[in-house]
Structure formats: C-alpha cells, structure tokens
Motif scaffolding. Structure first.
Motif, PDB file in Angstrom:
ATOM      1  N   SER A 136     -32.132 -50.362  -8.339  1.00 21.59           N
ATOM      2  CA  SER A 136     -32.528 -50.526  -6.935  1.00 21.59           C
ATOM      3  C   SER A 136     -32.873 -49.188  -6.299  1.00 21.59           C
ATOM      4  CB  SER A 136     -31.410 -51.206  -6.142  1.00 21.59           C
ATOM      5  OG  SER A 136     -31.212 -52.518  -6.608  1.00 21.59           O
ATOM      6  N   GLY A 137     -32.106 -48.168  -6.630  1.00 20.62           N
ATOM      7  CA  GLY A 137     -32.400 -46.826  -6.125  1.00 20.62           C
ATOM      8  C   GLY A 137     -33.757 -46.338  -6.600  1.00 20.62           C
ATOM      9  N   MET A 138     -34.042 -46.594  -7.877  1.00 19.82           N
ATOM     10  CA  MET A 138     -35.337 -46.200  -8.439  1.00 19.82           C
ATOM     11  C   MET A 138     -36.471 -46.950  -7.733  1.00 19.82           C
ATOM     12  SD  MET A 138     -36.668 -44.253 -10.824  1.00 19.82           S
ATOM     13  CE  MET A 138     -35.436 -43.989 -12.067  1.00 19.82           C
ATOM     14  N   ILE A 139     -36.272 -48.241  -7.507  1.00 21.67           N
ATOM     15  CA  ILE A 139     -37.282 -49.047  -6.807  1.00 21.67           C
ATOM     16  C   ILE A 139     -37.524 -48.489  -5.407  1.00 21.67           C
ATOM     17  CG2 ILE A 139     -37.722 -51.322  -5.779  1.00 21.67           C
ATOM     18  CD1 ILE A 139     -36.235 -52.512  -8.248  1.00 21.67           C
ATOM     19  N   GLY A 140     -36.439 -48.179  -4.690  1.00 19.67           N
ATOM     20  CA  GLY A 140     -36.560 -47.645  -3.330  1.00 19.67           C
ATOM     21  C   GLY A 140     -37.257 -46.297  -3.278  1.00 19.67           C
ATOM     22  N   ILE A 141     -36.878 -45.401  -4.167  1.00 21.10           N
ATOM     23  CA  ILE A 141     -37.466 -44.049  -4.172  1.00 21.10           C
ATOM     24  C   ILE A 141     -38.941 -44.103  -4.548  1.00 21.10           C
ATOM     25  CG2 ILE A 141     -37.440 -41.832  -5.394  1.00 21.10           C
ATOM     26  CD1 ILE A 141     -34.322 -42.190  -5.515  1.00 21.10           C
ATOM     27  N   ILE A 142     -39.248 -44.854  -5.597  1.00 25.58           N
ATOM     28  CA  ILE A 142     -40.643 -44.945  -6.033  1.00 25.58           C
ATOM     29  C   ILE A 142     -41.495 -45.610  -4.953  1.00 25.58           C
ATOM     30  CG2 ILE A 142     -42.172 -46.107  -7.701  1.00 25.58           C
ATOM     31  CD1 ILE A 142     -40.126 -45.292  -9.868  1.00 25.58           C
ATOM     32  N   THR A 143     -40.955 -46.648  -4.317  1.00 25.01           N
ATOM     33  CA  THR A 143     -41.706 -47.300  -3.243  1.00 25.01           C
ATOM     34  C   THR A 143     -41.968 -46.334  -2.095  1.00 25.01           C
ATOM     35  OG1 THR A 143     -40.842 -49.479  -3.806  1.00 25.01           O
ATOM     36  CG2 THR A 143     -41.706 -49.202  -1.575  1.00 25.01           C
ATOM     37  N   PHE A 144     -40.952 -45.558  -1.703  1.00 22.90           N
ATOM     38  CA  PHE A 144     -41.130 -44.582  -0.629  1.00 22.90           C
ATOM     39  C   PHE A 144     -42.249 -43.606  -0.978  1.00 22.90           C
ATOM     40  CE2 PHE A 144     -40.138 -40.212   0.759  1.00 22.90           C
ATOM     41  CZ  PHE A 144     -40.398 -40.359   2.112  1.00 22.90           C
ATOM     42  N   LEU A 145     -42.191 -43.040  -2.186  1.00 27.47           N
ATOM     43  CA  LEU A 145     -43.182 -42.041  -2.582  1.00 27.47           C
ATOM     44  C   LEU A 145     -44.586 -42.630  -2.672  1.00 27.47           C
ATOM     45  CD1 LEU A 145     -41.109 -40.134  -5.297  1.00 27.47           C
ATOM     46  CD2 LEU A 145     -41.647 -39.378  -2.968  1.00 27.47           C
ATOM     47  N   ILE A 146     -44.693 -43.804  -3.301  1.00 29.91           N
ATOM     48  CA  ILE A 146     -46.003 -44.442  -3.441  1.00 29.91           C
ATOM     49  C   ILE A 146     -46.549 -44.845  -2.071  1.00 29.91           C
ATOM     50  CG2 ILE A 146     -47.124 -46.555  -4.286  1.00 29.91           C
ATOM     51  CD1 ILE A 146     -45.572 -46.171  -6.895  1.00 29.91           C
ATOM     52  N   SER A 147     -45.680 -45.336  -1.190  1.00 29.53           N
ATOM     53  CA  SER A 147     -46.125 -45.722   0.150  1.00 29.53           C
ATOM     54  C   SER A 147     -46.603 -44.516   0.940  1.00 29.53           C
ATOM     55  CB  SER A 147     -44.991 -46.421   0.909  1.00 29.53           C
ATOM     56  OG  SER A 147     -44.623 -47.609   0.270  1.00 29.53           O
ATOM     57  N   LEU A 148     -45.872 -43.430   0.842  1.00 30.73           N
ATOM     58  CA  LEU A 148     -46.261 -42.208   1.548  1.00 30.73           C
ATOM     59  C   LEU A 148     -47.621 -41.719   1.047  1.00 30.73           C
ATOM     60  CD1 LEU A 148     -45.109 -40.412   3.766  1.00 30.73           C
ATOM     61  CD2 LEU A 148     -44.085 -38.992   1.985  1.00 30.73           C
ATOM     62  N   ILE A 149     -47.807 -41.749  -0.256  1.00 32.62           N
ATOM     63  CA  ILE A 149     -49.105 -41.365  -0.821  1.00 32.62           C
ATOM     64  C   ILE A 149     -50.191 -42.314  -0.303  1.00 32.62           C
ATOM     65  CG2 ILE A 149     -50.450 -41.313  -2.970  1.00 32.62           C
ATOM     66  CD1 ILE A 149     -47.805 -40.313  -4.338  1.00 32.62           C
ATOM     67  N   GLY A 150     -49.897 -43.610  -0.303  1.00 30.48           N
ATOM     68  CA  GLY A 150     -50.869 -44.598   0.174  1.00 30.48           C
ATOM     69  C   GLY A 150     -51.266 -44.386   1.623  1.00 30.48           C
ATOM     70  N   ILE A 151     -50.283 -44.070   2.463  1.00 30.41           N
ATOM     71  CA  ILE A 151     -50.564 -43.848   3.884  1.00 30.41           C
ATOM     72  C   ILE A 151     -51.495 -42.652   4.064  1.00 30.41           C
ATOM     73  CG2 ILE A 151     -49.540 -43.121   6.076  1.00 30.41           C
ATOM     74  CD1 ILE A 151     -47.064 -44.860   5.261  1.00 30.41           C
ATOM     75  N   TYR A 152     -51.184 -41.564   3.377  1.00 31.65           N
ATOM     76  CA  TYR A 152     -51.998 -40.352   3.541  1.00 31.65           C
ATOM     77  C   TYR A 152     -53.357 -40.460   2.850  1.00 31.65           C
ATOM     78  CZ  TYR A 152     -48.444 -37.866   6.082  1.00 31.65           C
ATOM     79  OH  TYR A 152     -47.555 -37.483   7.052  1.00 31.65           O
ATOM     80  N   MET A 153     -53.433 -41.294   1.828  1.00 28.62           N
ATOM     81  CA  MET A 153     -54.709 -41.460   1.132  1.00 28.62           C
ATOM     82  C   MET A 153     -55.547 -42.569   1.750  1.00 28.62           C
ATOM     83  SD  MET A 153     -53.399 -40.933  -2.766  1.00 28.62           S
ATOM     84  CE  MET A 153     -54.965 -41.261  -3.491  1.00 28.62           C
ATOM     85  N   GLY A 154     -54.970 -43.326   2.661  1.00 26.98           N
ATOM     86  CA  GLY A 154     -55.658 -44.469   3.251  1.00 26.98           C
ATOM     87  C   GLY A 154     -57.037 -44.163   3.783  1.00 26.98           C
ATOM     88  N   ARG A 155     -57.175 -43.062   4.469  1.00 28.17           N
ATOM     89  CA  ARG A 155     -58.477 -42.707   5.050  1.00 28.17           C
ATOM     90  C   ARG A 155     -59.514 -42.432   3.966  1.00 28.17           C
ATOM     91  NH1 ARG A 155     -58.671 -42.682  10.213  1.00 28.17           N
ATOM     92  NH2 ARG A 155     -56.902 -42.084  11.483  1.00 28.17           N
TER      93      ARG A 155
END
Length: 191
Positions: A136-155
C-alpha cells in the motif's frame, strides 16, 4: 508477490490518477504549485488507504474462500483492467473541468474516484502472502509521484497520453491477474 509485481500494480493503479492529473494540469494556472502538490498528495494518500481497507474486508472472508482465491484475484484484476481499457476509449472520462478553480472538495472527490480500484486490489491482497503495508505504501508513493509528473506535464502532453496511460495500466492489471491464476493452477512457475 515480487517487488516488481507490486511496482507494476502500483503503476497500473496510478494510471487513473495520472490521466486525471494530466487533464487537471491542462486547466491549472502556472502559479498554483501548492494546489498541484496537494492534489498529487491526495491521490497518493487515497491510493495508500484504499488497499488497506480492501485488505481488511478481505481478511474477514479468507477462511471461507481460500480455496478459490486465485479466481477472485483473476476476476477482480481482469475486471479492473478491462474497465480501465474501456475508459481509455471513453470521451466522457476526459471531461475535465473548464473552470480553473479546483477546490478542496473537488480534489477529494477526484481522489476517491481514482482510488476505488485500489480498494479492490487491496481485497485481492487479503488472499496473498504479501506485506500489505509495504504494498500500500508503494502504491501511494508511486501514485503521488506519477500524479505530480502528470500535473506538471499536463500542459505539454494533453489528453493523448492520458488515454494511453489508462490503456497500458489496464493491460498490466490483466496480465498480473492472469499470471497469478496460472501459477495457482500449476500452469506457470514463480517468476
């Protein structure tokens, strides 16, 4: 379950949040770094908590269904994978809010919506020999990192990547479910 499988499941589960993150990154103004980090953090926290909830529910029934647990894992991961693939072709899943005001309530709703699959995966964890806190920790950390990348790459990336991310994530979940089923049926050895 190996650490590589946990990482692949984590990435697969993060694809819903990644797709939404790209869409939200398109609509969030450049100066809203705090909101971007909060949104990614909420995605990660919910993706961490939901498998634990699913695991706790599944542990209540482990004695009853231990005999056919591999079929449950296969069906749940297969269903989630097919759902993600189907959503990757659905235009309505990309209905990003045109309004740049992303409030905390909307962030919470998006976090819950993108983490429901993680609860179902947590249910499958109840029938496996797995450290649920680590997974669960791995899922949470990876999701946070991937989401952050997605937000900044969105544009820069637009909706194109979001669709393919869900498609790939769904395929990964189906493949892992199939592998677990084949191992339990003796068709395939441990990898």
């Amino acid at each position: 379950m190996s650490i590589i499988e946990i990482i692949l499941i984590s990435i697969g589960l993060a694809m819903d949040a990644f797709g939404v993150s790209i869409g939200k990154g398109l609509t969030m103004p450049n100066g809203s770094n705090g909101k971007k980090i909060v949104l990614a953090a909420l995605f990660g926290v919910f993706q961490f908590v939901m498998p634990l909830i699913g695991w706790a529910i599944g542990r209540q029934f482990i004695d009853i269904i231990a005999e056919f647990d591999h079929w449950i894992i296969f069906v749940l991961l297969g269903y989630l994978g097919i759902s993600m693939i189907r959503e990757s072709y659905n235009d309505e899943s990309d209905e990003e809010v045109e309004n740049n005001n992303l409030g905390f309530g909307e962030m919470m709703l998006l976090s819950v919506a993108t983490s429901l699959d993680a609860m179902a995966v947590g249910l499958t964890f109840a029938f496996m020999d797995i450290n649920v806190w680590f997974a669960s920790g791995m899922i949470g950390i990876i999701t946070f990192l991937i989401s952050l990348i997605g937000i900044y790459m969105g544009r820069f990336m637009g909706q194109f990547v979001g669709r393919y991310a869900e498609l790939i994530g769904g395929a990964v979940l189906i493949l892992i479910g199939t592998k677990i089923l084949m191992q339990h049926l003796g068709i395939m050895g441990e990898l």
